[in-house]
Design a protein around this motif. Structure first.
Motif, PDB file in Angstrom:
ATOM      1  N   THR A  48     -26.611  51.602 -16.582  1.00 49.37           N
ATOM      2  CA  THR A  48     -26.007  52.603 -15.717  1.00 49.37           C
ATOM      3  C   THR A  48     -25.582  53.828 -16.520  1.00 49.37           C
ATOM      4  OG1 THR A  48     -25.225  50.828 -14.287  1.00 49.37           O
ATOM      5  CG2 THR A  48     -24.204  52.969 -13.994  1.00 49.37           C
ATOM      6  N   LEU A  87     -24.166  47.668 -17.389  1.00 51.75           N
ATOM      7  CA  LEU A  87     -23.285  48.815 -17.619  1.00 51.75           C
ATOM      8  C   LEU A  87     -23.979  49.820 -18.525  1.00 51.75           C
ATOM      9  CD1 LEU A  87     -20.525  49.970 -16.971  1.00 51.75           C
ATOM     10  CD2 LEU A  87     -19.605  48.811 -18.975  1.00 51.75           C
ATOM     11  N   ALA A 134     -26.227  50.487  -9.266  1.00 53.04           N
ATOM     12  CA  ALA A 134     -24.860  50.994  -9.330  1.00 53.04           C
ATOM     13  C   ALA A 134     -24.580  51.791  -8.069  1.00 53.04           C
ATOM     14  CB  ALA A 134     -24.691  51.874 -10.568  1.00 53.04           C
ATOM     15  N   THR A 135     -24.007  51.166  -7.108  1.00 49.27           N
ATOM     16  CA  THR A 135     -23.728  51.856  -5.850  1.00 49.27           C
ATOM     17  C   THR A 135     -22.560  51.176  -5.152  1.00 49.27           C
ATOM     18  OG1 THR A 135     -24.733  52.673  -3.827  1.00 49.27           O
ATOM     19  CG2 THR A 135     -25.321  50.450  -4.487  1.00 49.27           C
ATOM     20  N   GLU A 188     -28.531  55.960 -16.908  1.00 52.00           N
ATOM     21  CA  GLU A 188     -28.792  56.678 -15.658  1.00 52.00           C
ATOM     22  C   GLU A 188     -27.887  57.886 -15.543  1.00 52.00           C
ATOM     23  OE1 GLU A 188     -29.160  55.014 -11.596  1.00 52.00           O
ATOM     24  OE2 GLU A 188     -29.426  53.107 -12.634  1.00 52.00           O
TER      25      GLU A 188
END
Lengths: 266, 266
Positions: free
Chosen positions: A157, A154, A114-115, A160
């Motif tokens: 993420t 998703l 995710a970036t 995270e």
DNA sequence: CGAAATTTTGAACCGTTTCAACGGACGTGG
DNA sequence: CCACGTCCGTTGAAACGGTTCAAAATTTCG
């Protein structure tokens, strides 16, 4: 200043004592890339044979050595990694050299998932290991065709993000003892999830790295470790592995919210 | 202890001086729910008329008053909010009352977007405002049919994660002055993105809330504010709004990485 | 206007950092 | 195999930044 081995980029240059990745045995599908793509995503179920095959085609299996740099803050985010063996630290630097480690990666973890256009952090190997590397571009293209996979990512993420919020609580409000206790309890929980007994904790990183993760100094980490040892909460087996002698006390010291009522120890 | 007005849940009970949400004028589509669903997602382009209509059907427009609790840590995550007016604080509590605010929400921000089965934090209104509320379940169902929307949300979550990492750096390694300077610079940047000039910063939250966001105490926030004022970096207009007199100095104090070379001030 | 809450300021205190020294593990080379 | 240097970890003492405690000033709100 702080970055050593800036030149040894993560190309095909890792060839030393890299442990081999654990095979994935789910439903008869075995192999390193099934391993990183499917088992570690926890989406063996949602991905059909076709999806797995497509993922395999995108993956490049890579090895890395300790101190190899996998991604550097500010570089274009072209790759996505799934760590399959070894340990990696993810960190940010300030211009005067102060370092904050935002996370440690172990087998099964993603790097660069995710970036945005550029990596917002650097990542350097703590130990030798292996990773599956994908091109983010083609990975995203595949995602568009596999909505279940996208949903799984998703969710990943989200986890995270929740972990980051816990770290924010730790750094903003916890004492040194609470920080280290939380760290050890988290590592133990992780080990349990990975199939261990949750008592033996392996610490591949140095005290300085623990300190930069917990917002402390090396000296404080050392002192607090000693205190936990003296109190009988932990026992050091080697410098880089310990045994949790009193999990309840560790959890208490970690300031685990325990929701409200239960686990009242006194 | 710390939670006040636990009883006043976010139902239909907000009826006070709630500001009305700004209308969305994109491509002739106007209205509160287009506003929250489309403009604020920055996905006007990727959503067709059909998608917008579907989103509208899922949305409930709600108002809230200061101190209304929108979500509570540990509760089942059934709703998803898009703030359309007012300000909200998102926070975590420890059992002994220590509080860490993990973020402030302003118009356009999501609440409960990336989360698991239960909310990992609480959210309470700082001021009166409005929000679009969705059922997460039906929202997820719609997402499955609108892959572009899902991709946009993944991107949004990535931004949130990057912001969390910046906050981790702030809490782990920055001094009190750097923390407040970073906070003000961030708010200014946010105001600029929202169409302001980036000089006037509005602070709807109390000093105590700023402190709980920056991992400091009220007293320290007050002292550091005074120092910035004395140094001529900022000027207080009221207790809750200020003007940035010297943006360069503020950025320097914030320890903005500036990539490496430029902006060398001395 | 008056009470309660918030903000500011001062002074003492304390947990962590900083500075410094020592000890041990590891790898290298003699 | 041991001497040596380097890196890492531990421990001690002093210093410091931010906290805590206390109280006054200011703002908010009923």
């Amino acid at each position: 200043m702080a970055l050593s081995r800036l030149d040894s980029r993560f190309a095909g240059n890792g060839r030393r004592e890299a442990p081999e990745p654990a095979d994935c045995q789910h439903e008869g599908r075995v192999g390193p890339c099934h391993d990183c793509a499917a088992r570690q995503l926890s989406v063996c179920g949602v991905l059909g044979d076709e999806g797995l095959r497509r993922l395999d085609q995108l993956a490049e299996h890579e090895t890395f050595s300790a101190r190899d740099i996998l991604v550097r803050e500010g570089d274009p985010a072209v790759h996505l990694f799934n760590i399959t063996a070894g340990a990696v630290r993810v960190y940010k630097l300030m211009s005067d050299g102060r370092r904050q480690i935002v996370g440690f990666l172990f087998p099964g973890d993603f790097l660069g998932l995710a970036t945005g256009d550029r990596y917002p952090f650097s990542a350097e190997a703590i130990s030798a290991g292996t990773a599956c590397r994908f091109s983010r571009k083609s990975y995203r293209k595949l995602l568009a065709e596999l909505p279940d996979l996208e949903a799984a990512l998703l969710e990943r993420t989200s986890d995270e993000l929740a972990a980051a919020h816990n770290q924010i609580l730790l750094l903003g409000r916890k004492t040194a003892v609470e920080r280290l206790a939380t760290f050890l309890a988290d590592l133990a929980a992780r080990g349990r999830r990975a199939g261990g007994d949750g008592k033996i904790v392996h610490l591949p990183m140095t005290r300085a790295e623990i300190a930069d993760y917990l917002g402390l100094t090396t000296e404080t980490v050392s002192r607090v470790t000693t205190r936990l040892k003296t109190r009988g909460v932990i026992r050091l087996l080697t410098l880089h592995s310990l045994r949790i002698e009193n999990p309840r006390e560790l959890a208490r010291l970690a300031g685990l919210d325990m929701g409200g009522a239960e686990a009242g120890d006194g």
